[in-house]
Scaffold this motif. Sequence first.
Motif, short mmCIF file in Angstrom:
data_model
loop_
_atom_site.label_atom_id
_atom_site.label_comp_id
_atom_site.label_asym_id
_atom_site.label_seq_id
_atom_site.Cartn_x
_atom_site.Cartn_y
_atom_site.Cartn_z
N ALA A 169 2.49 11.85 6.09
CA ALA A 169 2.87 12.08 7.60
C ALA A 169 3.25 10.37 8.11
O ALA A 169 3.89 10.13 9.23
CB ALA A 169 1.38 11.51 8.20
N LEU A 170 2.24 9.02 8.03
CA LEU A 170 2.41 7.12 8.22
C LEU A 170 4.05 7.30 7.36
O LEU A 170 4.66 7.25 8.07
CB LEU A 170 1.96 6.78 7.29
CG LEU A 170 1.71 5.51 7.27
CD1 LEU A 170 2.16 5.01 9.52
CD2 LEU A 170 0.40 4.53 7.48
N SER A 171 4.80 7.90 6.26
CA SER A 171 5.66 8.01 5.82
C SER A 171 6.98 8.39 6.36
O SER A 171 8.06 7.39 6.68
CB SER A 171 5.94 8.10 4.28
OG SER A 171 5.82 9.27 4.20
N ALA A 172 6.93 9.10 7.09
CA ALA A 172 7.32 10.01 8.03
C ALA A 172 8.20 9.34 9.05
O ALA A 172 9.37 8.96 9.74
CB ALA A 172 7.29 11.83 8.85
N LEU B 4 0.62 -1.05 -0.12
CA LEU B 4 -0.18 0.53 -0.15
C LEU B 4 1.34 0.99 -0.59
O LEU B 4 2.05 1.45 0.42
CB LEU B 4 -0.62 0.09 1.23
CG LEU B 4 -1.64 -1.17 1.48
CD1 LEU B 4 -1.84 -1.30 2.89
CD2 LEU B 4 -3.04 -1.42 0.63
N THR B 5 0.59 2.77 -0.68
CA THR B 5 1.02 3.93 -0.84
C THR B 5 0.61 4.28 0.51
O THR B 5 -0.53 4.62 0.81
CB THR B 5 0.92 4.57 -2.27
OG1 THR B 5 -0.73 4.58 -1.87
CG2 THR B 5 1.20 3.51 -2.80
N HIS C 13 -4.27 7.24 5.81
CA HIS C 13 -3.24 6.76 6.00
C HIS C 13 -2.17 5.77 5.01
O HIS C 13 -1.70 6.02 4.14
CB HIS C 13 -2.28 6.80 6.61
CG HIS C 13 -2.31 8.37 7.90
ND1 HIS C 13 -2.51 9.40 7.54
CD2 HIS C 13 -3.58 8.60 9.53
CE1 HIS C 13 -2.99 10.48 8.40
NE2 HIS C 13 -3.11 9.06 9.57
N VAL C 14 -2.87 5.22 4.31
CA VAL C 14 -2.94 4.08 3.08
C VAL C 14 -4.16 4.18 2.06
O VAL C 14 -5.19 4.29 2.56
CB VAL C 14 -2.82 2.88 3.41
CG1 VAL C 14 -1.69 2.87 4.79
CG2 VAL C 14 -3.79 2.22 3.96
N LYS C 15 -3.42 4.23 0.19
CA LYS C 15 -4.29 3.49 -0.17
C LYS C 15 -4.05 1.92 -0.98
O LYS C 15 -2.60 1.95 -0.95
CB LYS C 15 -4.00 5.02 -1.17
CG LYS C 15 -4.80 5.94 -1.09
CD LYS C 15 -4.07 6.87 -2.24
CE LYS C 15 -4.75 8.30 -1.21
NZ LYS C 15 -4.90 9.68 -2.16
N LEU D 240 4.48 -0.35 1.98
CA LEU D 240 4.43 -1.67 2.15
C LEU D 240 3.22 -2.26 2.43
O LEU D 240 2.70 -1.83 2.75
CB LEU D 240 5.06 -1.22 3.80
CG LEU D 240 6.45 -0.85 3.79
CD1 LEU D 240 6.45 -0.06 5.77
CD2 LEU D 240 7.09 -2.32 3.84
N PRO D 241 3.34 -3.40 2.80
CA PRO D 241 1.65 -3.92 3.11
C PRO D 241 1.59 -3.63 4.70
O PRO D 241 2.14 -3.24 5.68
CB PRO D 241 2.21 -5.74 3.07
CG PRO D 241 3.43 -6.05 3.11
CD PRO D 241 3.82 -4.55 3.06
#
Length: 150
Positions: A84-87, A79-80, A148-150, A94-95
């Motif tokens: 904010a979550l990637s920080a 998932l992309t 926060h995921v797509k 990632l799954p």
Amino acid sequence: MATAKKAPAKKAPAKKAAPAKKAAAKKAPAKKVAAKKAPAKKVAAKKAPAKKVAAKKAPAKKKAPAKKRTPNAAFMKALTLSPALSAVVGAAALPRTEIVRKLWIYIKAKGLQDKVNKRMVNADEKLRAVFGKAQVSMFEMAGLIGKHVK
């Protein structure tokens, strides 16, 4: 016992009949009870070996190798992540399972788990952007990640 019966018989012949009947009445049911118990023991003895044989057969059936559990493809889909979550967990896709795992690594490294109630996570500035509040239960944490995921 034989001497005890003879002594009362000499003293009072009239009382002899009554105690003898009582003694006979008491002894007769005792013999019947003993006779009933003996067949029951024999039946129980016959059933016991059958149970032991059945117990030995059960492990023989379980010798087939167990198949490994295959993971669900939906959980393994990459998932992309939102900025904010990637920080917190990194920029790579990632799954969902890996996202939660990396969040827990971050929480443990920073000491953000509440000391008193271990089910609660105290959010720092990066996690507050993801969760939207200062303290989150570990059960609702996975649900908040979904935004926060797509």
